[in-house]
Write an enzyme that holds these catalytic residues in place. Structure first.
Site, PDB file in Angstrom:
ATOM      1  N   GLU A  68     -20.471 -37.524  16.006  1.00 35.35           N
ATOM      2  CA  GLU A  68     -19.387 -37.997  15.062  1.00 35.35           C
ATOM      3  C   GLU A  68     -19.124 -39.626  15.454  1.00 35.35           C
ATOM      4  O   GLU A  68     -19.223 -40.188  16.538  1.00 35.35           O
ATOM      5  CB  GLU A  68     -18.123 -37.378  16.173  1.00 35.35           C
ATOM      6  CG  GLU A  68     -16.771 -37.773  15.866  1.00 35.35           C
ATOM      7  CD  GLU A  68     -16.381 -37.739  14.348  1.00 35.35           C
ATOM      8  OE1 GLU A  68     -16.347 -36.829  13.506  1.00 35.35           O
ATOM      9  OE2 GLU A  68     -15.779 -38.966  13.852  1.00 35.35           O
ATOM     10  N   SER A  97      -8.005 -28.800   1.323  1.00 38.44           N
ATOM     11  CA  SER A  97      -7.127 -27.607   1.265  1.00 38.44           C
ATOM     12  C   SER A  97      -7.687 -26.698   0.357  1.00 38.44           C
ATOM     13  O   SER A  97      -7.935 -26.705  -0.628  1.00 38.44           O
ATOM     14  CB  SER A  97      -5.676 -27.960   1.070  1.00 38.44           C
ATOM     15  OG  SER A  97      -5.015 -26.785   1.470  1.00 38.44           O
ATOM     16  N   ILE A 119     -14.375 -30.133   1.596  1.00 38.71           N
ATOM     17  CA  ILE A 119     -13.711 -29.018   2.115  1.00 38.71           C
ATOM     18  C   ILE A 119     -12.182 -29.549   2.256  1.00 38.71           C
ATOM     19  O   ILE A 119     -11.863 -30.185   3.038  1.00 38.71           O
ATOM     20  CB  ILE A 119     -14.062 -28.530   3.618  1.00 38.71           C
ATOM     21  CG1 ILE A 119     -15.768 -28.268   3.489  1.00 38.71           C
ATOM     22  CG2 ILE A 119     -13.206 -27.498   4.000  1.00 38.71           C
ATOM     23  CD1 ILE A 119     -16.301 -27.103   2.531  1.00 38.71           C
ATOM     24  N   HIS A 124      -3.037 -20.968   5.090  1.00 34.55           N
ATOM     25  CA  HIS A 124      -2.418 -20.404   3.534  1.00 34.55           C
ATOM     26  C   HIS A 124      -2.776 -18.894   3.749  1.00 34.55           C
ATOM     27  O   HIS A 124      -3.878 -18.514   3.908  1.00 34.55           O
ATOM     28  CB  HIS A 124      -3.116 -21.270   2.498  1.00 34.55           C
ATOM     29  CG  HIS A 124      -2.675 -22.645   2.527  1.00 34.55           C
ATOM     30  ND1 HIS A 124      -1.288 -23.007   1.964  1.00 34.55           N
ATOM     31  CD2 HIS A 124      -3.355 -23.858   2.806  1.00 34.55           C
ATOM     32  CE1 HIS A 124      -1.349 -24.189   2.150  1.00 34.55           C
ATOM     33  NE2 HIS A 124      -2.571 -24.762   2.477  1.00 34.55           N
ATOM     34  N   ARG A 126      -7.354 -36.242   1.926  1.00 37.96           N
ATOM     35  CA  ARG A 126      -8.225 -35.030   1.470  1.00 37.96           C
ATOM     36  C   ARG A 126      -9.538 -35.492   0.920  1.00 37.96           C
ATOM     37  O   ARG A 126      -9.622 -36.637  -0.066  1.00 37.96           O
ATOM     38  CB  ARG A 126      -7.496 -34.436   0.433  1.00 37.96           C
ATOM     39  CG  ARG A 126      -5.796 -34.299   0.835  1.00 37.96           C
ATOM     40  CD  ARG A 126      -5.438 -33.615  -0.497  1.00 37.96           C
ATOM     41  NE  ARG A 126      -3.872 -33.170  -0.239  1.00 37.96           N
ATOM     42  CZ  ARG A 126      -2.919 -34.210  -0.266  1.00 37.96           C
ATOM     43  NH1 ARG A 126      -3.194 -35.507  -0.595  1.00 37.96           N
ATOM     44  NH2 ARG A 126      -1.661 -33.934  -0.026  1.00 37.96           N
ATOM     45  N   CYS A 148       4.343 -37.894  31.514  1.00 43.00           N
ATOM     46  CA  CYS A 148       5.200 -37.892  30.033  1.00 43.00           C
ATOM     47  C   CYS A 148       6.453 -37.212  30.590  1.00 43.00           C
ATOM     48  O   CYS A 148       6.421 -36.085  30.542  1.00 43.00           O
ATOM     49  CB  CYS A 148       4.102 -37.420  29.208  1.00 43.00           C
ATOM     50  SG  CYS A 148       5.107 -36.848  27.563  1.00 43.00           S
ATOM     51  N   ILE A 156     -14.340 -28.177  10.585  1.00 44.44           N
ATOM     52  CA  ILE A 156     -15.349 -27.404   9.714  1.00 44.44           C
ATOM     53  C   ILE A 156     -16.596 -27.567  10.744  1.00 44.44           C
ATOM     54  O   ILE A 156     -17.353 -26.623  10.986  1.00 44.44           O
ATOM     55  CB  ILE A 156     -15.877 -28.205   8.116  1.00 44.44           C
ATOM     56  CG1 ILE A 156     -14.335 -27.888   7.268  1.00 44.44           C
ATOM     57  CG2 ILE A 156     -17.131 -27.531   7.796  1.00 44.44           C
ATOM     58  CD1 ILE A 156     -14.273 -26.455   7.258  1.00 44.44           C
ATOM     59  N   CYS A 181       9.869 -40.447  23.026  1.00 42.93           N
ATOM     60  CA  CYS A 181       9.883 -42.000  23.121  1.00 42.93           C
ATOM     61  C   CYS A 181       8.405 -42.613  22.599  1.00 42.93           C
ATOM     62  O   CYS A 181       8.239 -43.604  22.870  1.00 42.93           O
ATOM     63  CB  CYS A 181      10.002 -42.222  24.681  1.00 42.93           C
ATOM     64  SG  CYS A 181       8.748 -42.284  25.741  1.00 42.93           S
TER      65      CYS A 181
HETATM   66  C1  LIG Z   1      -3.047 -34.323   3.565  1.00 42.41           C
HETATM   67  C2  LIG Z   1      -3.844 -32.849   3.991  1.00 42.41           C
HETATM   68  C3  LIG Z   1      -3.418 -31.870   4.171  1.00 42.41           C
HETATM   69  C4  LIG Z   1      -3.995 -30.673   4.189  1.00 42.41           C
HETATM   70  N1  LIG Z   1      -3.440 -29.398   4.280  1.00 42.41           N
HETATM   71  C5  LIG Z   1      -4.129 -28.410   4.794  1.00 42.41           C
HETATM   72  C6  LIG Z   1      -3.377 -26.927   5.295  1.00 42.41           C
HETATM   73  O1  LIG Z   1      -2.003 -27.009   5.211  1.00 42.41           O
HETATM   74  N2  LIG Z   1      -4.062 -25.998   5.261  1.00 42.41           N
HETATM   75  C7  LIG Z   1      -5.480 -26.044   4.990  1.00 42.41           C
HETATM   76  O2  LIG Z   1      -5.911 -24.865   5.532  1.00 42.41           O
HETATM   77  N3  LIG Z   1      -6.147 -27.150   4.877  1.00 42.41           N
HETATM   78  C8  LIG Z   1      -5.237 -28.291   4.604  1.00 42.41           C
HETATM   79  N4  LIG Z   1      -6.107 -29.274   4.342  1.00 42.41           N
HETATM   80  C9  LIG Z   1      -7.523 -29.461   4.324  1.00 42.41           C
HETATM   81  C10 LIG Z   1      -8.187 -29.636   5.830  1.00 42.41           C
HETATM   82  O3  LIG Z   1      -7.499 -30.406   6.707  1.00 42.41           O
HETATM   83  C11 LIG Z   1      -9.593 -30.006   5.633  1.00 42.41           C
HETATM   84  O4  LIG Z   1     -10.197 -28.904   4.826  1.00 42.41           O
HETATM   85  C12 LIG Z   1     -10.403 -29.886   6.880  1.00 42.41           C
HETATM   86  O5  LIG Z   1      -9.797 -30.475   7.991  1.00 42.41           O
HETATM   87  C13 LIG Z   1     -11.847 -30.399   6.622  1.00 42.41           C
HETATM   88  O6  LIG Z   1     -12.420 -30.496   7.755  1.00 42.41           O
HETATM   89  P1  LIG Z   1     -13.581 -31.122   7.820  1.00 42.41           P
HETATM   90  O7  LIG Z   1     -14.294 -31.006   9.186  1.00 42.41           O
HETATM   91  O8  LIG Z   1     -14.512 -31.025   6.755  1.00 42.41           O
HETATM   92  O9  LIG Z   1     -13.259 -32.797   7.560  1.00 42.41           O
HETATM   93  P2  LIG Z   1     -12.794 -34.287   8.696  1.00 42.41           P
HETATM   94  O10 LIG Z   1     -12.121 -33.370   9.793  1.00 42.41           O
HETATM   95  O11 LIG Z   1     -12.542 -35.056   7.894  1.00 42.41           O
HETATM   96  O12 LIG Z   1     -14.199 -34.232   9.694  1.00 42.41           O
HETATM   97  C14 LIG Z   1     -15.098 -34.993   8.941  1.00 42.41           C
HETATM   98  C15 LIG Z   1     -15.867 -35.859  10.295  1.00 42.41           C
HETATM   99  O13 LIG Z   1     -16.905 -36.514  10.104  1.00 42.41           O
HETATM  100  C16 LIG Z   1     -16.975 -37.635  10.547  1.00 42.41           C
HETATM  101  N5  LIG Z   1     -17.900 -38.593   9.989  1.00 42.41           N
HETATM  102  C17 LIG Z   1     -17.803 -39.043   8.721  1.00 42.41           C
HETATM  103  N6  LIG Z   1     -18.829 -39.964   8.502  1.00 42.41           N
HETATM  104  C18 LIG Z   1     -19.788 -39.851   9.251  1.00 42.41           C
HETATM  105  C19 LIG Z   1     -21.075 -40.434   9.737  1.00 42.41           C
HETATM  106  N7  LIG Z   1     -21.614 -41.244   9.019  1.00 42.41           N
HETATM  107  N8  LIG Z   1     -21.396 -40.246  10.871  1.00 42.41           N
HETATM  108  C20 LIG Z   1     -20.881 -39.344  11.866  1.00 42.41           C
HETATM  109  N9  LIG Z   1     -19.655 -39.040  11.608  1.00 42.41           N
HETATM  110  C21 LIG Z   1     -19.326 -38.977  10.229  1.00 42.41           C
HETATM  111  C22 LIG Z   1     -15.611 -38.213  10.494  1.00 42.41           C
HETATM  112  O14 LIG Z   1     -15.077 -39.457  11.443  1.00 42.41           O
HETATM  113  C23 LIG Z   1     -14.713 -36.831  10.633  1.00 42.41           C
HETATM  114  O15 LIG Z   1     -14.214 -36.541  12.176  1.00 42.41           O
HETATM  115  C24 LIG Z   1      -5.253 -30.756   4.278  1.00 42.41           C
HETATM  116  C25 LIG Z   1      -6.113 -31.915   4.030  1.00 42.41           C
HETATM  117  C26 LIG Z   1      -5.304 -33.207   4.010  1.00 42.41           C
HETATM  118  C27 LIG Z   1      -6.030 -34.237   3.961  1.00 42.41           C
END
Ligand SMILES: Cc1cc2nc3c(=O)[nH]c(=O)nc-3n(C[C@H](O)[C@H](O)[C@H](O)COP(=O)(O)OP(=O)(O)OC[C@H]3O[C@@H](n4cnc5c(N)ncnc54)[C@H](O)[C@@H]3O)c2cc1C
Lengths: 476, 415
Positions: A31, A337, A335, A49, A310, A400, A12, A437
Site C-alpha cells: 500500500e 459504488s 470498483i 446497497h 470514485r 479523548c 477490495i 472538538c
Molecule cells: C464518494 C464515494 C461514495 C461511495 N459510496 C459507496 C456506498 O455508499 N456503498 C458502496 O457500496 N460503495 C460506495 N462507494 C464505492 C466504494 O467506496 C469503493 O467501491 C471501494 O472503496 C473501492 O475499494 P478499492 O479497494 O477498490 O479502492 P481504494 O479504497 O481506493 O483502495 C485502493 C488503494 O490502492 C492504493 N494504491 C494506489 N496506487 C498504488 C500504487 N502504485 N502502489 C501501492 N498502492 C497503491 C491506494 O493508496 C489505495 O489505498 C463510494 C465511493 C466513493 C468515492
C-alpha cells in the site's frame, strides 16, 4: 517469493487478502500510503446497497446482491459495526413515482427482496423530517450501513493475524515480469517477488495494470464531497434517504452512520487530479440539496467535511478478471459504488474462481476469521473494565474526552494488526479525535503516546504519514 | 457508594474558587474532580500575563493566578482527585468517574457544581473548503504544543478568528520566531479584548483583516497556503477580493463553546444563546442541587469574573447542602436591542444580596445607553463610553432595586 501480492489496501484488497489467508498461501499486501484504507475506502457513503440500482446482468448487479447478503455475517465475525437500517428512495414529484416502480422491478430482476413502494403517509411515519414535497418512496428493507474503513482495517488485521504480510508506504512504481513471476518495485527502492499480482489499486489500478504490461484498464476519477454532522443530530433520520435518480444524476443522500452521526452527500464532479479537497461550491450544493430533501437539516451541528474520489472504469462496470495480456495478473479495478457492498462477494469470487485457476488452493485449517473489535473495551460493563484497569492502569486514563477513549485502547491499536502509526490511523481505529472538538484536546497527547510506543521523537510523529508532521521543531 | 456534601467537577479557576467559597461558608465535605494531572485548568498553559488585574490589582500569569487558588484549596485541606475523568452526572446527583487507580467508580453528593470549562470550536464547524493536511490547529492546541510541550507547530502562520487565544498565540508564535502573516476576522469587529489587539498584534506589526475569512486551505501533506477573502454583510466571500498567503500553519480561534456533555446528561436545561446551562442568580441550574459556574456556563473573557461567579455558586451549593433552600420569587431576564445574551436567565427578586447581571452586546456601540426595564418601567439606566462584543458588560442590582421589579426583565443597549 510470495504466492500472491495484493496491490492496494482498500476494502477490495482487504477482503481479498483475508480470503487468501483461508488457504495455504504466502501472501502480502502493498500500500502506497502510511496506513490502509486511505483511498476510496476511507471517504465514501458507507451504504450497504440493496441492489436495485445496477442494470440487470452487470457485475455490479451480481456482486451487489451477493455482498449485501454476506455483509451481516461478515461484519459480525470481524466485530465491525453494521446496521440494517433500510434505504428509501424518495419521489419529490408525482412523475418520479414511475421511476420508483422501474427501480423496484429492476431490483426484483436482480434478486433483491423486500422492495416496496410506500405512500407519503407511511414515508412520513418512517422519516418525520422528510420534505413536504415528498409524494412516495421505494423502501428497500435490505439496505444497510457499515463503517468502510473499519471494515477495511478489520479485514486486513484479521488477514495479518492469519499470516499475511503488510507493506505500507510501498508505492509501486515498476513491475518486472519474469517467466512465471513478477518483481514488484517501490519508489523507495524496495522489491518483492510474487507469482500472482492482484491489482486492487483503486484510482491507481489503471497504472498498475499498465506497469504489469496490460494497458486495457482505463480509470477516471469522480469526486464526491460530504458534510458530517455531530452525533447530537442522532435520530434526525434513521433510514438512508436517496432522491429519485433523474437524467441530471442521483442527487445526494442523507443517512445516519453506524457511529450515530448524520452524513450528507456526495456530490459528483469529474476530476483529472484525484485530490480530496472540498470546495465551497460542492459543500453549498450538498447543503442546498439536503434542504430540498428534508426539513430542518441541522447544519449547525456540522463537525467536518471531506471528499472521496470514485475510481470508475470506462466500461462503467467492475473489471474483475484475469488479464488477457499478462498471465498471473488479476485486475479488480473500476470498483466504484456499490464496491463497498460487493467487497466480500468479490473477494470470494476472485480467490475461488480466479486465483484457483492459477494455483492449487489448499485449505488453511488454522484460519480463524474472528477479530476483536477495536472498540470492544468501551462496550464492556464497569466490572469488566475494572478488571482490565487493575491489570493495566492505562485503561483508566481517558485521553479523548469527546469519545471517551483511554490510553490503553490507543496503545492497543498501535500494537495490534494493522499497526496504527499516525494520528489519523489512531483516529480511524478508535474515533479518538473524531468527536466534536476534532482532536483539539487530545491530539498532543495521542502524539506523545505514538512517539513513546513507536520509539521516535515527537517531531517525527505525523498526522497521516509522509511529510505531514505535526510540529516543525522545538521552541527557543 | 461514598457520599459528599458537595462534588465539584473541574479543578480550573471556577472549580477552585467555588470550593474555597463553599468551605468558607461552612461546608467541609467537599471533593474536586479534575481530569488533568494537576489543578489549575486551562490557566496552566496561559503563561502570558494580564490575569488578576481586577481581582488582585496586579498582572499575574495564568499559572500564578491558578496557584493562588490552589494554595487556598490546599490550606483548607479540601479534598481533590486529579487524573480523574467524570463520565456521567445523573439528575439524582450521582457522579460516575474513571481513573487508573480506582477504575470506574460512583459517588453521590447533596450538591454538585459543574465547572468543566469550555472547548474551542473546530475548523470543521466552519466548513471551510480545501484540503485537510497537517498544520491546522485550534489556537489552544497550538498553545499547548508551545507552552507545555516546548514544540513549535509551524513557522509561517495565518490565524482565523480574533478570539483572545488567537491573539495571544499570534504574539507567542512571533516571540518564538515564527512569522504570523495575518489574523482574519469574519466580523467587522474583533471578538477579543482591545488590550490584546494592541499588545499582541499592533505591537508586533501583525495585520488584522476585519470582515475577512479563509476561503480555501491548500497543501498535500502539510499546509502550503491559504486564500482569504473579504466578506459582505451576510458574511459571504466577495469574489475578486482573494489574497493568497504561503504558510505552513493555520490556527483557528473562532470561538469557545461550554463543555456540555455532562450538563446535558444530568438533564440540565441549556440556553441556545450562551450554549451553557440556564441558571438562577445563585447559579443553580434547572436541576435542583446542581450548580454551574465559569466557562461551562458562559464564556468569560477575564478569569477574574470566573472567580467571582464561582464564589456565588460555591456559597449557594454550600447552603443547599446544608438544607438552606432559597424561597424564590422568580422573573426571567431577556435580551432587548443589541444584546446577545443575559446571565443569569432567572432572577430571584427576593435575593438578599446584590445581584450582578452579565450580558454581551452583538455589535460595537459607541456612547451606548444601557437600560434594564421591567413591564416597560426603567429599573436601571446607565451610560457608557463604548460597548463591544468582546467585552462582557454588567449591571448591579441592589436588593431594593430587585424588590421593585414587577415582572420579566429586559436588558437593552441603545446607540
Ligand atoms: C464518494 C464515494 C461514495 C461511495 N459510496 C459507496 C456506498 O455508499 N456503498 C458502496 O457500496 N460503495 C460506495 N462507494 C464505492 C466504494 O467506496 C469503493 O467501491 C471501494 O472503496 C473501492 O475499494 P478499492 O479497494 O477498490 O479502492 P481504494 O479504497 O481506493 O483502495 C485502493 C488503494 O490502492 C492504493 N494504491 C494506489 N496506487 C498504488 C500504487 N502504485 N502502489 C501501492 N498502492 C497503491 C491506494 O493508496 C489505495 O489505498 C463510494 C465511493 C466513493 C468515492
Amino acid at each position: 517469493m510470495f504466492d500472491v501480492i495484493v496491490v492496494g489496501g482498500g476494502v477490495i484488497g482487504a477482503t481479498i487478502l483475508r480470503e487468501l489467508t483461508k488457504y495455504r498461501l504466502k501472501v502480502a499486501m502493498v500500500e502506497k500510503e502510511s496506513d490502509v484504507a486511505m483511498g476510496q475506502s476511507r471517504a465514501n457513503s458507507g451504504i450497504v446497497h440493496a441492489g436495485y440500482d445496477a442494470k440487470e446482468g452487470t457485475l455490479k448487479a451480481k456482486f451487489n446482491l451477493l455482498g449485501n447478503l454476506m455483509m451481516p455475517a461478515y461484519t459480525q465475525e470481524l466485530g465491525v459495526k453494521y446496521i440494517n437500517n433500510g434505504s428509501i428512495v424518495v419521489a419529490y414529484s408525482p412523475d418520479e413515482i414511475d421511476t420508483l416502480y422501474e427501480l423496484k422491478s429492476r431490483g426484483e430482476k436482480n434478486g433483491v427482496e423486500g422492495l416496496e413502494v410506500i405512500d407519503t403517509e407511511t414515508l412520513r411515519a418512517l422519516e418525520p423530517n422528510i420534505s413536504p414535497d415528498a409524494c412516495g418512496a421505494l423502501l428497500a428493507k435490505t439496505g444497510g450501513i457499515v463503517c468502510p474503513y473499519e471494515l477495511t482495517i478489520a479485514s486486513i488485521g484479521n488477514a495479518m493475524d492469519n499470516g499475511a504480510s503488510l507493506y505500507t508506504d510501498y508505492e509501486v512504481c515498476e513491475i518486472v515480469k519474469g517467466v512465471d513471476y513478477f518483481i514488484v518495485k517501490s519508489i523507495d527502492g524496495r522489491e518483492l517477488s510474487t507469482k500472482i499480482i492482484i491489482n486492487s489499486a483503486g484510482i491507481g489500478s489503471g497504472d498498475i495494470s499498465k506497469m504489469a504490461g496490460d494497458d486495457t484498464v482505463h480509470i477516471s476519477g469522480r469526486k464526491g464531497e460530504y458534510i458530517l454532522l455531530d452525533r447530537e443530530s442522532q435520530g434526525y433520520c434513521t433510514h438512508t434517504i436517496f432522491k429519485t435518480p433523474t437524467s441530471k444524476g442521483k442527487g445526494i443522500l442523507i443517512s445516519p452512520t453506524v457511529d450515530g452521526n448524520i452524513l450528507l452527500g456526495p456530490t459528483a464532479q469529474e476530476v483529472d487530479v484525484p485530490d480530496t479537497d472540498t470546495t465551497s461550491t460542492g459543500l453549498d450544493y450538498v447543503k442546498q440539496t439536503a434542504d430540498s430533501m428534508c426539513v430542518r437539516v441541522p447544519h449547525y451541528n456540522t463537525i467536518t467535511s471531506f471528499a472521496g474520489v470514485r475510481a470508475y472504469s470506462d466500461t462503467h462496470d467492475f473489471v474483475i478478471s484475469h488479464s488477457d495480456k499478462v498471465e498471473g495478473l488479476i485486475n479488480v479495478a473500476g470498483i466504484e459504488s456499490p464496491g463497498l457492498t460487493s467487497a466480500p462477494a468479490i473477494a470470494k469470487y476472485v480467490v475461488e474462481e480466479l486465483v484457483s485457476a492459477l494455483l492449487p488452493l489448499v485449505e488453511n485449517t488454522d484460519f480463524d476469521g474472528r477479530r476483536q473489535s477495536d472498540h470492544y473495551y468501551s462496550k464492556l460493563d464497569n466490572d469488566s473494565k475494572n478488571k482490565i484497569i487493575a491489570q493495566d492502569p492505562r485503561y483508566g486514563k481517558i485521553i479523548c474526552r469527546c469519545e471517551q477513549i483511554t490510553e490503553g485502547e490507543i496503545v492497543s491499536v498501535i500494537r495490534r494488526n494493522p499497526r496504527a502509526t499516525t494520528i489519523d490511523a489512531v483516529k480511524r481505529r478508535l474515533r479518538a479525535g473524531m468527536g466534536r472538538c476534532q482532536g483539539g484536546f487530545c491530539q498532543p497527547q495521542v502524539a506523545q503516546i505514538l512517539a513513546r510506543e513507536l520509539g521516535i521523537p515527537l517531531e517525527e510523529v505525523t498526522k497521516s504519514g509522509k511529510n505531514s508532521r505535526l510540529i516543525v521543531g522545538k521552541t527557543k | 457508594m461514598k457520599n459528599y456534601d458537595i462534588i465539584i467537577i473541574g479543578g480550573g479557576p471556577a472549580g477552585l474558587a467555588a470550593a474555597i467559597s463553599a468551605y468558607d461558608n461552612g461546608s467541609r465535605d467537599i471533593l474536586i474532580l479534575e481530569r488533568e494531572p494537576v489543578l489549575g485548568g486551562i490557566l496552566n498553559q496561559c503563561i502570558h500575563n494580564g490575569f488578576g488585574l481586577t481581582r488582585f490589582k496586579e498582572s499575574l500569569t495564568g499559572p500564578e493566578y491558578a496557584y493562588r487558588f490552589v494554595e487556598e484549596v490546599r490550606s483548607r485541606g479540601i479534598e481533590y482527585m486529579c487524573d480523574t475523568t467524570v463520565l456521567e452526572v445523573s439528575t439524582d446527583k450521582q457522579v460516575t468517574a474513571i481513573n487508573s487507580t480506582k477504575g470506574v467508580f460512583s459517588l453521590s453528593a447533596k450538591a454538585i457544581i459543574l465547572a468543566m470549562g469550555c472547548r474551542e470550536r473546530s475548523r470543521g464547524a466552519l466548513n471551510i473548503a480545501g484540503a485537510r493536511p497537517a498544520g491546522i490547529y485550534s489556537a489552544g492546541t497550538a498553545q499547548k504544543y508551545v507552552n507545555i510541550l516546548g514544540q513549535m507547530p509551524g513557522k509561517r502562520v495565518v490565524i482565523l478568528g480574533s478570539g483572545d487565544i488567537g491573539l495571544i498565540m499570534a504574539r507567542r508564535m512571533t516571540l518564538e520566531g515564527a512569522k504570523v502573516l495575518a489574523v482574519c476576522e469574519i466580523m467587522p469587529h474583533s471578538s477579543g479584548l482591545k488590550r490584546n489587539i494592541v499588545q499582541c498584534l499592533d505591537d508586533y506589526g501583525i495585520p488584522l483583516y476585519l470582515s475577512h475569512t479563509i476561503v480555501k486551505i491548500e497543501g498535500k501533506d502539510r499546509v502550503s497556503g491559504v486564500y482569504i477573502a473579504q466578506v459582505d454583510e451576510k458574511r459571504r466571500p466577495i469574489e475578486g477580493t482573494e489574497k493568497y498567503f504561503e504558510c505552513d500553519t493555520v490556527l483557528f480561534s473562532v470561538g469557545l463553546i461550554p463543555e456540555n456533555e455532562l450538563s446535558k446528561g444530568a438533564g440540565v436545561s441549556l440556553s441556545p444563546a450562551t450554549k451553557g446551562p440556564i441558571v438562577y442568580d445563585d447559579r443553580e441550574t434547572s436541576v435542583s442541587g446542581i450548580f454551574a459556574c465559569g466557562n461551562v456556563l458562559h464564556v468569560h473573557d477575564l478569569v477574574d469574573f470566573v472567580s467571582e461567579e464561582a464564589e456565588i455558586a460555591g456559597v449557594s451549593a454550600s447552603n443547599y447542602a446544608m438544607g438552606k433552600g432559597a424561597d424564590r420569587r422568580v422573573v426571567s431576564t431577556t435580551c432587548g436591542n443589541n444584546v446577545s445574551y443575559v446571565l443569569p436567565q432567572m432572577l430571584d427578586t427576593n435575593a438578599s444580596g446584590m445581584v450582578k447581571l452579565y450580558f454581551r452586546v452583538n455589535k460595537v456601540l459607541p456612547n451606548p445607553t444601557i437600560r434594564l426595564t421591567s413591564n416597560g418601567e426603567d429599573i436601571v439606566v446607565k451610560k457608557k463610553k463604548i460597548a463591544v462584543p468582546g467585552e462582557m458588560e454588567s449591571i448591579v442590582l441592589t436588593p431594593a432595586k430587585l424588590q421593585s421589579i414587577s415582572g420579566d426583565v429586559v436588558v437593552s443597549v441603545e446607540e
